[in-house]
Scaffold this motif. Structure first.
Motif, PDB file in Angstrom:
ATOM      1  N   PHE A  71      76.039 -31.699 110.354  1.00 44.73           N
ATOM      2  CA  PHE A  71      75.706 -30.586 109.502  1.00 44.73           C
ATOM      3  C   PHE A  71      76.279 -29.023 110.053  1.00 44.73           C
ATOM      4  O   PHE A  71      77.159 -28.720 109.478  1.00 44.73           O
ATOM      5  N   GLY A  72      76.354 -29.233 111.428  1.00 45.75           N
ATOM      6  CA  GLY A  72      77.202 -28.591 112.204  1.00 45.75           C
ATOM      7  C   GLY A  72      78.992 -28.104 111.755  1.00 45.75           C
ATOM      8  O   GLY A  72      79.406 -27.185 112.040  1.00 45.75           O
ATOM      9  N   LEU A  73      78.949 -29.654 112.343  1.00 38.91           N
ATOM     10  CA  LEU A  73      80.918 -30.346 112.156  1.00 38.91           C
ATOM     11  C   LEU A  73      80.851 -29.414 110.227  1.00 38.91           C
ATOM     12  O   LEU A  73      82.041 -28.831 110.512  1.00 38.91           O
ATOM     13  N   VAL A  74      80.462 -30.105 109.697  1.00 38.77           N
ATOM     14  CA  VAL A  74      80.654 -29.433 108.454  1.00 38.77           C
ATOM     15  C   VAL A  74      80.724 -28.516 108.083  1.00 38.77           C
ATOM     16  O   VAL A  74      81.386 -27.262 107.579  1.00 38.77           O
ATOM     17  N   GLU A  75      79.773 -26.879 108.454  1.00 38.99           N
ATOM     18  CA  GLU A  75      79.590 -25.649 108.649  1.00 38.99           C
ATOM     19  C   GLU A  75      80.272 -25.309 109.033  1.00 38.99           C
ATOM     20  O   GLU A  75      81.066 -24.040 108.878  1.00 38.99           O
ATOM     21  N   GLU A  76      81.084 -25.946 109.859  1.00 42.50           N
ATOM     22  CA  GLU A  76      82.639 -24.905 110.668  1.00 42.50           C
ATOM     23  C   GLU A  76      83.450 -25.266 109.612  1.00 42.50           C
ATOM     24  O   GLU A  76      85.001 -24.479 109.983  1.00 42.50           O
ATOM     25  N   PHE A  77      83.775 -25.925 108.773  1.00 45.36           N
ATOM     26  CA  PHE A  77      85.136 -26.165 107.745  1.00 45.36           C
ATOM     27  C   PHE A  77      84.433 -25.356 106.494  1.00 45.36           C
ATOM     28  O   PHE A  77      84.952 -24.713 105.501  1.00 45.36           O
ATOM     29  N   ILE A  78      82.920 -25.281 106.368  1.00 49.72           N
ATOM     30  CA  ILE A  78      82.720 -23.733 105.452  1.00 49.72           C
ATOM     31  C   ILE A  78      83.360 -22.713 105.218  1.00 49.72           C
ATOM     32  O   ILE A  78      83.449 -22.173 104.850  1.00 49.72           O
ATOM     33  N   LEU A  79      83.171 -22.024 106.536  1.00 47.02           N
ATOM     34  CA  LEU A  79      82.565 -20.584 107.015  1.00 47.02           C
ATOM     35  C   LEU A  79      84.481 -20.276 106.739  1.00 47.02           C
ATOM     36  O   LEU A  79      84.452 -18.920 105.807  1.00 47.02           O
ATOM     37  N   PRO A  80      84.859 -21.172 106.777  1.00 48.02           N
ATOM     38  CA  PRO A  80      86.750 -21.070 106.647  1.00 48.02           C
ATOM     39  C   PRO A  80      86.615 -20.491 105.210  1.00 48.02           C
ATOM     40  O   PRO A  80      88.046 -19.621 105.200  1.00 48.02           O
ATOM     41  N   LEU A  82      85.022 -20.376 103.156  1.00 44.70           N
ATOM     42  CA  LEU A  82      84.530 -19.225 101.776  1.00 44.70           C
ATOM     43  C   LEU A  82      85.300 -17.517 102.145  1.00 44.70           C
ATOM     44  O   LEU A  82      85.045 -16.980 102.036  1.00 44.70           O
ATOM     45  N   LEU A  83      85.353 -17.558 103.921  1.00 46.98           N
ATOM     46  CA  LEU A  83      85.616 -16.127 103.778  1.00 46.98           C
ATOM     47  C   LEU A  83      87.543 -16.417 103.925  1.00 46.98           C
ATOM     48  O   LEU A  83      88.290 -15.124 102.663  1.00 46.98           O
ATOM     49  N   ASP A  84      88.912 -17.742 102.878  1.00 50.86           N
ATOM     50  CA  ASP A  84      89.601 -17.308 102.774  1.00 50.86           C
ATOM     51  C   ASP A  84      89.081 -17.943 100.936  1.00 50.86           C
ATOM     52  O   ASP A  84      90.307 -15.951 100.174  1.00 50.86           O
ATOM     53  N   HIS A  85      88.038 -17.932 100.532  1.00 49.89           N
ATOM     54  CA  HIS A  85      87.969 -17.530  99.347  1.00 49.89           C
ATOM     55  C   HIS A  85      87.138 -16.351  99.503  1.00 49.89           C
ATOM     56  O   HIS A  85      87.862 -15.716  97.507  1.00 49.89           O
ATOM     57  N   SER A  86      86.668 -15.858 100.315  1.00 49.74           N
ATOM     58  CA  SER A  86      86.153 -14.035  99.624  1.00 49.74           C
ATOM     59  C   SER A  86      87.257 -12.868  99.380  1.00 49.74           C
ATOM     60  O   SER A  86      87.424 -12.775  98.439  1.00 49.74           O
TER      61      SER A  86
END
Ligand SMILES: [Fe+2]
Ligand SMILES: [Fe+2]
Length: 301
Positions: A71-80, A82-86
């Protein structure tokens, strides 16, 4: 419309349910290594008859380490993501911008939480448990795909965390209370993330032709296959740690490795593919996409 999610209400719920890292896991808190960490429906360790109960518990704890590290690994790609999408629409809808940035901030907090958990695990567990990686390379491979394919993977992941907690963890009296509380707090915030992911996927899917959606689904399965190869490799690393921890080679290592790989397939892919909310989003985008996923789901059961 197949759901009633919106940015304003989701932001309000997120702000109401938010927690502080120190209230969930302080830097000096210890896990209880006399207990299991994972429910049996996910770890599938209690059915391994060739292992003693103590050995089953050690493998269960390694499975808990895998769970939070993945989950830590997955959330590390969720973060960028989200920023790209925003970023392209920071001036349009204030609730949208705040909800997405709050979502990103919560994922950064979860990454921090999982690192704290990892440190506590390393303090209490007798041997090193290696993880697949590096996480930057895994994230880069996922993020090079069409944002809608990535959005669907993230949507699947966030709904699956809901099912894991409600279906397996909440009523499990066997697992370490601290580990359980950590998963509970993660679940509370993920509940809003899954709604925001739905809105993100709706936005990314808008105006796409059936042929484009079909190509996106090819990419969705490509990412799924890539992650699945990672879970296969991880099952091997888990058993390396297991053999070192128990001081013997497993006679039936190949069978256990295949069984644990299948457990990870269900945990991280299958339980998301069959989630009703995930299926509803697919159905709304394209019944053909939903049918393709339904056809693939049994492989990950
Ligand atoms: Fe999270
Ligand atoms: Fe999340």
């Amino acid at each position: 419309m197949y759901h009633d999610f919106n940015y304003e209400a989701t932001l309000a719920s997120s702000l109401k349910g938010a927690w502080q890292l120190d209230d969930v896991l302080r830097g000096d808190q210890e896990l209880d290594f006399s207990r299991n960490f994972m429910p049996q429906s996910l770890a599938r360790t209690a059915m391994l008859d060739s292992l003693s109960p103590a050995e089953q518990r050690i493998l269960n704890q390694i499975s808990g380490h895998q769970y939070l590290c993945i989950f830590g690994l997955v959330e590390e790609f969720i973060l960028p993501f989200l920023l790209d999408h925003s970023r392209p629409a920071l001036r349009d809808d204030d609730y949208r911008v705040r909800a997405l940035l709050n979502f990103a901030s919560e994922e950064a907090k979860h990454i921090h939480l999982f690192k704290r958990f990892h440190a506590a695990f390393v303090r209490g567990f007798p041997v090193e448990c290696q993880m697949i990686g590096p996480s930057e390379a895994i994230g880069a491979e996922v993020l090079r795909h069409d944002p809608l394919a990535v959005g669907l993977i993230i949507l699947m992941i966030e709904w699956m965390t809901q099912q894991h907690y409600l279906g397996s963890i909440r009523d499990d009296g066997d697992i370490d209370p601290l580990f359980k509380s950590l998963l509970k707090h993660h679940w509370i915030e993920e509940a809003q993330h899954a709604k925001l992911d739905t809105l993100i996927v709706d936005a990314l899917a808008g105006g796409r032709s059936e042929a484009e959606i079909d190509r996106v689904m090819d990419e969705f399965f490509e990412i799924g296959g890539f992650l699945d190869n990672g879970f296969a490799a991880q099952a091997g690393l888990n058993l390396d740690a297991m053999e070192t921890a128990i001081g013997r080679q497993l006679d039936d290592r190949e069978a256990i490795q295949a069984q644990q790989h299948q457990a990870a397939r269900w945990t991280f892919i299958g339980s998301g593919l069959v989630h009703e909310r995930f299926k509803a989003t697919l159905e709304a985008i394209s019944p053909r996409a939903a049918a393709r996923v339904a056809e693939a789901a049994p492989i990950f059961a």
